[in-house]
Write a protein that holds these residues in place. Structure first.
Motif, PDB file in Angstrom:
ATOM      1  N   SER A  34       0.895 -28.294 -13.344  1.00 35.43           N
ATOM      2  CA  SER A  34       1.549 -29.360 -12.498  1.00 35.43           C
ATOM      3  C   SER A  34       1.634 -28.795 -11.099  1.00 35.43           C
ATOM      4  O   SER A  34       2.313 -29.367 -10.353  1.00 35.43           O
ATOM      5  N   ALA A  35       0.687 -27.892 -10.697  1.00 35.38           N
ATOM      6  CA  ALA A  35       0.808 -27.260  -9.361  1.00 35.38           C
ATOM      7  C   ALA A  35      -0.026 -28.313  -8.050  1.00 35.38           C
ATOM      8  O   ALA A  35       0.153 -28.078  -7.179  1.00 35.38           O
ATOM      9  N   ALA A  94      -0.414 -14.071  -8.764  1.00 36.09           N
ATOM     10  CA  ALA A  94      -0.631 -14.247  -6.989  1.00 36.09           C
ATOM     11  C   ALA A  94      -1.674 -15.501  -7.061  1.00 36.09           C
ATOM     12  O   ALA A  94      -1.578 -16.444  -6.336  1.00 36.09           O
ATOM     13  N   LEU A  95      -2.771 -15.396  -7.884  1.00 39.88           N
ATOM     14  CA  LEU A  95      -3.835 -16.323  -7.730  1.00 39.88           C
ATOM     15  C   LEU A  95      -3.560 -17.624  -8.221  1.00 39.88           C
ATOM     16  O   LEU A  95      -3.933 -18.656  -7.485  1.00 39.88           O
ATOM     17  N   ALA A  96      -2.708 -17.811  -9.269  1.00 41.54           N
ATOM     18  CA  ALA A  96      -2.031 -19.025  -9.543  1.00 41.54           C
ATOM     19  C   ALA A  96      -1.295 -19.701  -8.580  1.00 41.54           C
ATOM     20  O   ALA A  96      -1.468 -20.895  -8.422  1.00 41.54           O
ATOM     21  N   LEU A  97      -0.482 -18.933  -7.713  1.00 41.09           N
ATOM     22  CA  LEU A  97       0.021 -19.539  -6.681  1.00 41.09           C
ATOM     23  C   LEU A  97      -0.751 -20.020  -5.525  1.00 41.09           C
ATOM     24  O   LEU A  97      -0.492 -21.182  -4.930  1.00 41.09           O
ATOM     25  N   GLN A 141       7.202 -15.752  -7.640  1.00 39.81           N
ATOM     26  CA  GLN A 141       6.139 -16.679  -6.786  1.00 39.81           C
ATOM     27  C   GLN A 141       6.960 -17.532  -5.756  1.00 39.81           C
ATOM     28  O   GLN A 141       6.215 -17.806  -4.759  1.00 39.81           O
ATOM     29  N   ILE A 142       8.025 -17.845  -6.299  1.00 41.65           N
ATOM     30  CA  ILE A 142       9.124 -18.450  -5.339  1.00 41.65           C
ATOM     31  C   ILE A 142       9.170 -17.803  -4.201  1.00 41.65           C
ATOM     32  O   ILE A 142       9.118 -18.310  -2.898  1.00 41.65           O
ATOM     33  N   LEU A 143       9.579 -16.479  -4.119  1.00 40.69           N
ATOM     34  CA  LEU A 143       9.898 -15.599  -3.005  1.00 40.69           C
ATOM     35  C   LEU A 143       8.570 -15.392  -2.303  1.00 40.69           C
ATOM     36  O   LEU A 143       8.774 -15.336  -1.025  1.00 40.69           O
ATOM     37  N   TYR A 144       7.313 -15.197  -2.955  1.00 44.70           N
ATOM     38  CA  TYR A 144       6.248 -15.051  -2.209  1.00 44.70           C
ATOM     39  C   TYR A 144       5.690 -16.232  -1.417  1.00 44.70           C
ATOM     40  O   TYR A 144       5.538 -16.350  -0.463  1.00 44.70           O
TER      41      TYR A 144
END
Length: 373
Positions: A21-22, A347-350, A320-323
Motif C-alpha cells: 500500500s505504499a 528504512a529501505l521500505a520507507l 518509520q512515521i518518526l523518520y
C-alpha cells in the motif's frame, strides 16, 4: 533503530504492508527526495541473500555547501562489528552511500569492520561517503594546549581511524564527538591541525556532533562559521512546537531512572537551528530522530499521532512515521543506527514508498504546454 516501542506493529508486518500500500503515501513537509536507484548496480549478493537482489529507490541530497551527494539515510554503525557487518554491505548494495562510524563504537570494532568492507570495495571507494570521529578527544584540556600538542593528539586519533578503516582519507571528520560546551567548539590550535589534515588529503570536511546541551552547542557551531557539517537532535519534539508541549506530561511508567529523568526535560526548539544551517550552507544531519530516550514526556506517542493518520499507523511502524517526519524537514540526512538487518529493511521500505510517491506525483503532473510564436 533502538529502544523499540513494544506497542508498535512488528517490523516485518510493517514491511509487508508497505509492499502492498505504499504507492500513494504522500511526503509530509513538502520535500520529495531526488529519486535514484542504487549506486552499486553491479554489486553481487552473497549466498543466502538472494532476496536482496532488488534495488530499491533511494533518495539523495546534497549536504550543505560540501557538494557531497549523500543518501538521505546514513548507515549508523554504532553497534556494528564483524558479526553483523553484512548489514553495511547490504546497505551499500541497495544504494545507501553514507556510512557513519567512530573509534568509540563497539570498542573500535566498528571501524575495523567497516574497513574490511572498504578494502573489498576499493573500486567503489569514491562513491562511498565515510565519516568517523575524534572520539575521546578532551577539548576542555586541548583548548589550553599548544599547537603541537593539539595536532599530536588529533593526528594520532585520525591516523588510528584511517588504519582501521583501511583508507587514506575520510569525507567527513567529526573533530568533536558529542560536543557539549559552546565555549570550546572554536579554538585556533584545533583549526590549525585540521587545515594540515585537509592539505594532506586525509579529511575533506569538518563536522561536530552534539546531543547534550545540543541547542547552545549548535548555535555556537553556526556562529563559528568554520564547520561544514553539524549532527544533532532533530526529531518530532525538537521540530514541532505542538508535539514539544507534550514534554511536560512527565515520565512514562516504563524505563529506568535515567530514562525517566531525561523524559522530564523539555525539548529544545531546533527549528531556527535547521533554518540557520540552511542559510549558512552547513550540512545538517539528524540523529536520535526516533530514539525514545530523546523524546521527553509524552512526545513519543504525540509525535507519532501528530504526523500520521489511522491508515498510516496500520501501514508504518512508529519509527518509520518518526523518520518520515524528519525526512520532511530541512536536513541533509537522518542517521539511523543499524544493528539488525530488519532495521535496514524497515528504512529501505520507507525509502521505496517515498520513491513510489515521487514517481506517482510526477506522472500525475500534466506536462506544460509549449507556447508557439
Amino acid at each position: 533503530m533502538s529502544n523499540r516501542d513494544p506497542r508498535e506493529i512488528s517490523r516485518r508486518e510493517a514491511i509487508s504492508r508497505l509492499g502492498l500500500s505504499a504507492a500513494g503515501i504522500p511526503l509530509i513537509g513538502g520535500m520529495m527526495p531526488s529519486g535514484s536507484m542504487g549506486l552499486f548496480q553491479d554489486a553481487k549478493d552473497s549466498a543466502g541473500e538472494q532476496d536482496r537482489k532488488r534495488k530499491l529507490g533511494v533518495g539523495y541530497r546534497v549536504l550543505g555547501k560540501t557538494g557531497l551527494k549523500v543518501s538521505e539515510i546514513a548507515v549508523g554503525c554504532g553497534r556494528i562489528d564483524a558479526s553483523n557487518s553484512r548489514i553495511v554491505e547490504s546497505a551499500l548494495d541497495q544504494g545507501l552511500n553514507f556510512i557513519d562510524t567512530a573509534p568509540a563504537y563497539t570498542n573500535g570494532r566498528s571501524e575495523v569492520a567497516v574497513g574490511k568492507i572498504l578494502k573489498a570495495r576499493k573500486a567503489q571507494r569514491d562513491k562511498i561517503v565515510v565519516s568517523t570521529k575524534a572520539s575521546g578527544a578532551n577539548h576542555g584540556r586541548m583548548v589550553k594546549a599548544s599547537d603541537d600538542e593539539v595536532e599530536k593528539i588529533l593526528r594520532g586519533k585520525l591516523e588510528n581511524s584511517l588504519r582501521a578503516l583501511q583508507t587514506d582519507h575520510v569525507e567527513i571528520y567529526f573533530v568533536q564527538h558529542g560536543g557539549q560546551d559552546p565555549k570550546i567548539v572554536d579554538y585556533p590550535q584545533m583549526w590549525k591541525a585540521l587545515e594540515k589534515f585537509k592539505k594532506e588529503g586525509k579529511i575533506k570536511h569538518v563536522a561536530l556532533s552534539t546531543h547534550t546541551n545540543y541547542k547552545a552547542t549548535s548555535e555556537a557551531v553556526i556562529a563559528c562559521g568554520k564547520y561544514d557539517i553539524l549532527m544533532t537532535i532533530i526529531n518530532a519534539p525538537t521540530m514541532d512546537p505542538e508535539v514539544a508541549k507534550l514534554a511536560a506530561a512527565g515520565a512514562e511508567e516504563e524505563g529506568g531512572r535515567r530514562r525517566r529523568r531525561r523524559r522530564k526535560v523539555a525539548a529544545e526548539d531546533m527549528r531556527k537551528i535547521a533554518a540557520d544551517c540552511k542559510k549558512n550552507g552547513i550540512g545538517l544531519i539528524a540523529m536520535k530522530a526516533a530514539n525514545a530516550s530523546f523524546f521527553p514526556g509524552e512526545t513519543w506517542k504525540g509525535g507519532v499521532e501528530a504526523h500520521s493518520d489511522k491508515a498510516d499507523r496500520k501501514t508504518y511502524s512508529a519509527h518509520q512515521i518518526l523518520y518520515r517526519k524528519v525526512l520532511g524537514d530541512d536536513i541533509g540526512a537522518v542517521n539511523i543506527g543499524m544493528s539488525q538487518m530488519s532495521f535496514l529493511d524497515e528504512a529501505l521500505a520507507l525509502e521505496e514508498a517515498f520513491e513510489k510517491a515521487r514517481r506517482s506525483k510526477k506522472e500525475a503532473t500534466p506536462a506544460k504546454k509549449v507556447r508557439k510564436g
